[in-house]
Design a protein around this motif. Structure first.
Motif, mmCIF file in Angstrom:
data_model
loop_
_atom_site.group_PDB
_atom_site.id
_atom_site.type_symbol
_atom_site.label_atom_id
_atom_site.label_comp_id
_atom_site.label_asym_id
_atom_site.label_seq_id
_atom_site.Cartn_x
_atom_site.Cartn_y
_atom_site.Cartn_z
ATOM 1 N N ALA A 146 -29.695 -54.358 58.057
ATOM 2 C CA ALA A 146 -31.068 -54.146 57.588
ATOM 3 C C ALA A 146 -31.793 -55.481 57.435
ATOM 4 O O ALA A 146 -32.998 -55.588 57.693
ATOM 5 C CB ALA A 146 -31.051 -53.395 56.263
ATOM 6 N N GLY A 147 -31.054 -56.526 57.021
ATOM 7 C CA GLY A 147 -31.666 -57.841 56.865
ATOM 8 C C GLY A 147 -32.153 -58.409 58.187
ATOM 9 O O GLY A 147 -33.224 -59.038 58.244
ATOM 10 N N VAL A 148 -31.406 -58.214 59.258
ATOM 11 C CA VAL A 148 -31.832 -58.695 60.571
ATOM 12 C C VAL A 148 -33.098 -57.965 61.031
ATOM 13 O O VAL A 148 -34.017 -58.579 61.587
ATOM 14 C CB VAL A 148 -30.698 -58.521 61.601
ATOM 15 C CG1 VAL A 148 -31.199 -58.789 63.022
ATOM 16 C CG2 VAL A 148 -29.548 -59.459 61.275
ATOM 17 N N ILE A 233 -26.380 -39.408 53.767
ATOM 18 C CA ILE A 233 -25.002 -38.988 54.102
ATOM 19 C C ILE A 233 -24.087 -40.190 54.391
ATOM 20 O O ILE A 233 -23.012 -40.025 54.973
ATOM 21 C CB ILE A 233 -24.929 -37.953 55.245
ATOM 22 C CG1 ILE A 233 -25.363 -38.523 56.583
ATOM 23 C CG2 ILE A 233 -25.735 -36.719 54.879
ATOM 24 C CD1 ILE A 233 -25.112 -37.582 57.779
ATOM 25 N N ASN A 234 -24.539 -41.369 54.003
ATOM 26 C CA ASN A 234 -23.786 -42.604 54.226
ATOM 27 C C ASN A 234 -24.227 -43.610 53.173
ATOM 28 O O ASN A 234 -25.290 -44.229 53.314
ATOM 29 C CB ASN A 234 -24.053 -43.136 55.634
ATOM 30 C CG ASN A 234 -23.226 -44.374 55.963
ATOM 31 O OD1 ASN A 234 -22.809 -45.126 55.088
ATOM 32 N ND2 ASN A 234 -22.991 -44.594 57.253
ATOM 33 N N PRO A 235 -23.458 -43.785 52.101
ATOM 34 C CA PRO A 235 -23.877 -44.692 51.028
ATOM 35 C C PRO A 235 -24.139 -46.116 51.490
ATOM 36 O O PRO A 235 -25.027 -46.784 50.950
ATOM 37 C CB PRO A 235 -22.693 -44.628 50.053
ATOM 38 C CG PRO A 235 -22.085 -43.288 50.285
ATOM 39 C CD PRO A 235 -22.220 -43.055 51.751
ATOM 40 N N ALA A 236 -23.400 -46.601 52.478
ATOM 41 C CA ALA A 236 -23.626 -47.958 52.967
ATOM 42 C C ALA A 236 -24.996 -48.070 53.628
ATOM 43 O O ALA A 236 -25.726 -49.047 53.415
ATOM 44 C CB ALA A 236 -22.530 -48.351 53.955
ATOM 45 N N ARG A 237 -25.363 -47.072 54.413
ATOM 46 C CA ARG A 237 -26.680 -47.066 55.060
ATOM 47 C C ARG A 237 -27.787 -47.079 54.016
ATOM 48 O O ARG A 237 -28.768 -47.825 54.127
ATOM 49 C CB ARG A 237 -26.788 -45.836 55.961
ATOM 50 C CG ARG A 237 -28.162 -45.605 56.601
ATOM 51 C CD ARG A 237 -28.953 -44.563 55.784
ATOM 52 N NE ARG A 237 -30.200 -44.197 56.402
ATOM 53 C CZ ARG A 237 -31.348 -44.830 56.236
ATOM 54 N NH1 ARG A 237 -31.422 -45.908 55.481
ATOM 55 N NH2 ARG A 237 -32.455 -44.398 56.806
ATOM 56 N N SER A 238 -27.649 -46.265 52.974
ATOM 57 C CA SER A 238 -28.671 -46.189 51.924
ATOM 58 C C SER A 238 -28.735 -47.477 51.117
ATOM 59 O O SER A 238 -29.818 -47.967 50.780
ATOM 60 C CB SER A 238 -28.386 -45.001 51.004
ATOM 61 O OG SER A 238 -28.388 -43.784 51.728
ATOM 62 N N LEU A 239 -27.567 -48.040 50.801
ATOM 63 C CA LEU A 239 -27.527 -49.272 50.019
ATOM 64 C C LEU A 239 -28.112 -50.443 50.804
ATOM 65 O O LEU A 239 -28.905 -51.234 50.262
ATOM 66 C CB LEU A 239 -26.091 -49.591 49.620
ATOM 67 C CG LEU A 239 -25.907 -50.902 48.835
ATOM 68 C CD1 LEU A 239 -26.560 -50.807 47.461
ATOM 69 C CD2 LEU A 239 -24.422 -51.248 48.698
ATOM 70 N N GLY A 240 -27.738 -50.567 52.072
ATOM 71 C CA GLY A 240 -28.228 -51.676 52.877
ATOM 72 C C GLY A 240 -29.744 -51.696 52.962
ATOM 73 O O GLY A 240 -30.379 -52.743 52.779
ATOM 74 N N ALA A 241 -30.337 -50.530 53.211
ATOM 75 C CA ALA A 241 -31.798 -50.454 53.298
ATOM 76 C C ALA A 241 -32.449 -50.738 51.945
ATOM 77 O O ALA A 241 -33.482 -51.413 51.873
ATOM 78 C CB ALA A 241 -32.203 -49.078 53.813
ATOM 79 N N ALA A 242 -31.841 -50.241 50.857
ATOM 80 C CA ALA A 242 -32.415 -50.438 49.526
ATOM 81 C C ALA A 242 -32.353 -51.907 49.101
ATOM 82 O O ALA A 242 -33.298 -52.436 48.506
ATOM 83 C CB ALA A 242 -31.693 -49.567 48.506
ATOM 84 N N VAL A 243 -31.249 -52.573 49.405
ATOM 85 C CA VAL A 243 -31.096 -53.980 49.020
ATOM 86 C C VAL A 243 -32.137 -54.847 49.723
ATOM 87 O O VAL A 243 -32.774 -55.713 49.100
ATOM 88 C CB VAL A 243 -29.664 -54.478 49.348
ATOM 89 C CG1 VAL A 243 -29.589 -55.994 49.269
ATOM 90 C CG2 VAL A 243 -28.657 -53.850 48.391
#
Length: 285
Positions: A146-148, A233-243
């Motif tokens: 998400a950062g890239v 449906i994917n906590p990593a996907r949600s966390l990455g975008a939120a961070v």
């Protein structure tokens, strides 16, 4: 005559299901492998352990990069008809899962999702040590991906929600939580079914490419739940975008995208292991 009769017994007729439920079925066509140990300190000394974690990091990085870019492209358009639209977003998520599971299945198992890792851990398919390591690497990969995207198009990223998951207007928190639970149940149930070694032993006449049904399940769930939560449906996907997006409203709903997927994954693990596989709590003496 006997040979000719055998020749015409094709497909399901040749491999009819005659197996009883439970351990008798397992003993007949497939020996259940022993469960993974809860703690396996020795594996942290193995290069394959770290190679698998790196594979999970890179796969989740690429997953976020492609999918969030696709979301930004749809948000940028004046109308959804001028872009790939909701269907295109769903295809991006499902297609990337298909490709990445295919690429990493032989290295790490191709989880790319803490909820999938959690479900497989509950089924004792991997140790707690490996499960935690995978989850950490998945979350780090998602944040970097998400950062890239933000680095490439900061203005567009900031003004179009950054691909962060939130419960959309018109839906309650309960609706969002329910959508995440059911959506993740579908995904993890498909993962269990598509990778079941017992099924491969019993139904070897049915060729199956495991990444395909998994990716298709992700595609279908996105079609159904993008209007509700944007589909986590994917906590990593949600966390990455939120961070990377880092706005209050993205963090307000973040718990939904952890509780929902983990509950859904747990239910799928229980359903598959106890009902579908009919694995008893105690083996027969």
């Amino acid at each position: 005559m006997e040979g000719k009769e055998e020749d015409v017994k094709l497909g399901a007729n040749k491999f009819s299901e005659r197996q009883p439920i439970g351990t008798a079925a397992q003993d007949k066509d497939y020996k259940e492998p022993p469960p993974a140990p809860l703690f396996e300190p020795g594996e942290i000394k193995s290069w394959s352990f770290y190679r698998a974690g790196i594979a999970e990091f890179v796969a989740t990085f690429l997953f976020l990069y492609i999918t969030i870019l696709t979301v930004m492209g749809v948000k940028r358009g004046a109308t959804t008809c001028a872009t790939v639209g909701i269907q295109g977003i769903a295809w991006a998520f499902g297609g990337m899962i298909f490709a990445l599971v295919y690429c990493t299945a032989g290295i790490s198992g191709g989880h790319i999702n803490p909820a999938v890792t959690f479900g497989l851990f509950l089924a004792r398919k991997l140790s707690l040590t490996r499960a935690l390591f995978y989850m950490i690497m998945q979350c780090l990969g998602a944040i970097c991906g998400a950062g890239v995207v933000k680095g490439f198009q900061k203005g567009l990223y900031e003004t179009n929600g950054g691909g962060a998951n939130v419960v959309n207007p018109g839906y309650t928190k309960g609706s969002g939580l329910g959508a995440e639970i059911i959506g993740t149940f579908i995904l993890v149930y498909t993962v269990f079914s598509a990778t079941d070694a017992k099924r491969s032993a019993r139904d070897s006449h049915v060729p199956i490419l495991a990444p395909l049904p998994i990716g298709f399940a992700v595609f279908l769930v996105h079609l159904a739940t993008i209007p509700i939560t944007g589909t986590g449906i994917n906590p990593a996907r949600s966390l990455g975008a939120a961070v990377i997006y880092n706005r209050d409203h993205a963090w307000d709903d973040q718990w939904i995208f952890w509780v929902g997927p983990f509950v859904g994954a747990g239910l799928a693990a229980i359903y598959h292991q106890i009902v579908i596989r009919a694995i008893p709590f105690k083996s027969r003496s």
